[in-house]
Motif scaffolding. Sequence first.
Motif, PDB file in Angstrom:
ATOM      1  N   ALA A  58     -29.596   2.330 -35.540  1.00 40.58           N
ATOM      2  CA  ALA A  58     -30.128   2.644 -36.866  1.00 40.58           C
ATOM      3  C   ALA A  58     -29.445   1.536 -37.931  1.00 40.58           C
ATOM      4  N   LYS A  59     -29.967   1.204 -39.097  1.00 38.98           N
ATOM      5  CA  LYS A  59     -29.277   0.621 -39.999  1.00 38.98           C
ATOM      6  C   LYS A  59     -27.741   1.288 -40.648  1.00 38.98           C
ATOM      7  N   PHE A  60     -28.045   2.789 -40.350  1.00 37.77           N
ATOM      8  CA  PHE A  60     -26.910   3.677 -41.070  1.00 37.77           C
ATOM      9  C   PHE A  60     -25.665   2.997 -40.638  1.00 37.77           C
ATOM     10  N   TYR A 104     -24.461  11.338 -38.846  1.00 42.08           N
ATOM     11  CA  TYR A 104     -25.715  10.813 -38.586  1.00 42.08           C
ATOM     12  C   TYR A 104     -26.636  11.853 -37.741  1.00 42.08           C
ATOM     13  N   HIS A 159     -26.786   2.386 -30.968  1.00 40.14           N
ATOM     14  CA  HIS A 159     -26.032   2.572 -32.342  1.00 40.14           C
ATOM     15  C   HIS A 159     -24.667   1.724 -32.490  1.00 40.14           C
ATOM     16  N   ARG A 192     -24.492  -0.119 -39.821  1.00 40.27           N
ATOM     17  CA  ARG A 192     -24.126  -1.424 -39.915  1.00 40.27           C
ATOM     18  C   ARG A 192     -22.923  -1.511 -40.672  1.00 40.27           C
ATOM     19  N   SER A 193     -23.019  -0.777 -41.733  1.00 40.87           N
ATOM     20  CA  SER A 193     -21.525  -0.523 -42.645  1.00 40.87           C
ATOM     21  C   SER A 193     -20.681   0.446 -42.328  1.00 40.87           C
ATOM     22  N   ASN A 244     -29.504  -5.153 -33.422  1.00 43.14           N
ATOM     23  CA  ASN A 244     -30.597  -4.639 -33.988  1.00 43.14           C
ATOM     24  C   ASN A 244     -31.478  -3.490 -33.428  1.00 43.14           C
ATOM     25  N   LYS A 245     -30.922  -2.791 -32.421  1.00 44.30           N
ATOM     26  CA  LYS A 245     -31.309  -1.763 -31.594  1.00 44.30           C
ATOM     27  C   LYS A 245     -30.907  -0.535 -32.085  1.00 44.30           C
TER      28      LYS A 245
END
Length: 93
Positions: free
Chosen positions: A43-45, A19, A33, A47-48, A40-41
């Motif tokens: 990146a969505k990247f 990333y 991260h 989350r998984s 939620n601070k």
Amino acid sequence: MAKSQWWVYMIKTQSGKLYTGISTDVARRFKEHRGELGANKGAKFFRSDAALKVVYQEACVDRSTASKREAEIKKMQRYQKLQLVDSSGLINA
């Protein structure tokens, strides 16, 4: 007021993905991260696929330069990104 130093950085995930992002404080951003500074601070990247470690950092003179360099790195092929990581000597990826 002093100008902040901007950084382009790469983070390796648990699955080995890379990333790329920018920040004035890479250590703080990495914690965001990882979810260590609140939900939620980051990146969505991530989350998984959790952030594992910072493998590359590059100083830039301002936000504009950092954003342009981030875009250049994001366009690179994976092998080119790995070469960049290896050449930095920051962390063995």
